[in-house]
Design a protein around this motif. Structure first.
Motif, PDB file in Angstrom:
ATOM      1  N   ALA A 162      16.781  10.015  37.115  1.00  0.00           N
ATOM      2  CA  ALA A 162      16.941  10.451  35.730  1.00  0.00           C
ATOM      3  C   ALA A 162      15.854   9.902  34.808  1.00  0.00           C
ATOM      4  N   ARG A 163      15.076   8.925  35.245  1.00  0.00           N
ATOM      5  CA  ARG A 163      14.101   8.281  34.371  1.00  0.00           C
ATOM      6  C   ARG A 163      12.854   9.107  34.133  1.00  0.00           C
ATOM      7  N   ARG A 164      12.564  10.033  34.984  1.00  0.00           N
ATOM      8  CA  ARG A 164      11.352  10.831  34.821  1.00  0.00           C
ATOM      9  C   ARG A 164      11.729  12.262  34.476  1.00  0.00           C
ATOM     10  N   GLY A 165      10.856  12.909  33.755  1.00  0.00           N
ATOM     11  CA  GLY A 165      11.159  14.258  33.313  1.00  0.00           C
ATOM     12  C   GLY A 165      10.712  15.350  34.261  1.00  0.00           C
ATOM     13  N   THR A 166      10.110  14.979  35.396  1.00  0.00           N
ATOM     14  CA  THR A 166       9.614  16.008  36.310  1.00  0.00           C
ATOM     15  C   THR A 166      10.734  16.510  37.211  1.00  0.00           C
ATOM     16  N   PRO A 167      10.568  17.706  37.757  1.00  0.00           N
ATOM     17  CA  PRO A 167      11.603  18.252  38.652  1.00  0.00           C
ATOM     18  C   PRO A 167      11.764  17.392  39.907  1.00  0.00           C
ATOM     19  N   ALA A 168      12.955  17.329  40.386  1.00  0.00           N
ATOM     20  CA  ALA A 168      13.245  16.560  41.593  1.00  0.00           C
ATOM     21  C   ALA A 168      13.073  17.445  42.821  1.00  0.00           C
ATOM     22  N   VAL A 169      12.750  16.803  43.925  1.00  0.00           N
ATOM     23  CA  VAL A 169      12.664  17.475  45.213  1.00  0.00           C
ATOM     24  C   VAL A 169      13.762  16.879  46.077  1.00  0.00           C
ATOM     25  N   SER A 170      14.663  17.715  46.564  1.00  0.00           N
ATOM     26  CA  SER A 170      15.734  17.241  47.440  1.00  0.00           C
ATOM     27  C   SER A 170      15.311  17.425  48.888  1.00  0.00           C
ATOM     28  N   LEU A 171      15.504  16.397  49.690  1.00  0.00           N
ATOM     29  CA  LEU A 171      15.147  16.449  51.102  1.00  0.00           C
ATOM     30  C   LEU A 171      16.395  16.691  51.945  1.00  0.00           C
ATOM     31  N   ALA A 172      16.176  17.105  53.164  1.00  0.00           N
ATOM     32  CA  ALA A 172      17.285  17.477  54.050  1.00  0.00           C
ATOM     33  C   ALA A 172      18.242  16.328  54.331  1.00  0.00           C
ATOM     34  N   ASP A 173      17.764  15.092  54.263  1.00  0.00           N
ATOM     35  CA  ASP A 173      18.629  13.949  54.566  1.00  0.00           C
ATOM     36  C   ASP A 173      19.439  13.480  53.358  1.00  0.00           C
ATOM     37  N   GLY A 174      19.351  14.213  52.239  1.00  0.00           N
ATOM     38  CA  GLY A 174      20.121  13.859  51.051  1.00  0.00           C
ATOM     39  C   GLY A 174      19.360  13.026  50.051  1.00  0.00           C
ATOM     40  N   THR A 175      18.181  12.526  50.430  1.00  0.00           N
ATOM     41  CA  THR A 175      17.378  11.742  49.510  1.00  0.00           C
ATOM     42  C   THR A 175      16.626  12.666  48.557  1.00  0.00           C
TER      43      THR A 175
END
Length: 127
Positions: A65-78
């Protein structure tokens, strides 16, 4: 050991760690988990859970939540911050390349030379 370092070491050793609610589960090659590693996992469980549930960036360790860039979700849940993705991918590809190099292949210069010549011949025929 920092949670990110432990997760990277586990991944490099073929150990797959997953969050299952408030618990951790893993898949590991036989003999890959020693007592020291298991104890490190126990001690860092809350931090590992935050990494594995996607609320902390797997690369830089900062909250998502600290950064304003889009998140990338990986297959392992991270998850990764968008700007961390390139560094993560480069690291992953480098590790895969190191695993792909056979020590017997690189120990024999003739094998390396032949492979190089085959690559050149293959390029010549693909024109």
């Amino acid at each position: 050991m920092a949670p990110l370092d432990l997760l990277r070491r586990l991944t490099a050793n073929g150990i797959e760690l997953r969050a299952r609610g408030a618990e951790l589960s893993f898949k590991a090659p036989a003999g890959a988990l020693d007592a020291v590693t298991v104890e490190s996992i126990r001690q860092l469980k809350p931090d590992l859970l935050r990494l594995l549930d996607g609320s902390t960036c797997r690369w830089c360790g900062l909250p998502m939540a600290r950064r304003g860039t889009p998140a990338v979700s990986l297959a392992d849940g991270t998850s990764l911050h968008g700007e961390c993705r390139t560094d993560f991918d480069i690291d992953r590809i480098e590790r895969a390349a190191k695993r792909g190099l056979s020590s017997t292949l690189t120990a024999d210069p003739a094998e390396v030379v032949v492979r190089g010549e085959l690559d050149a011949i293959e390029r010549e025929f693909s024109r």
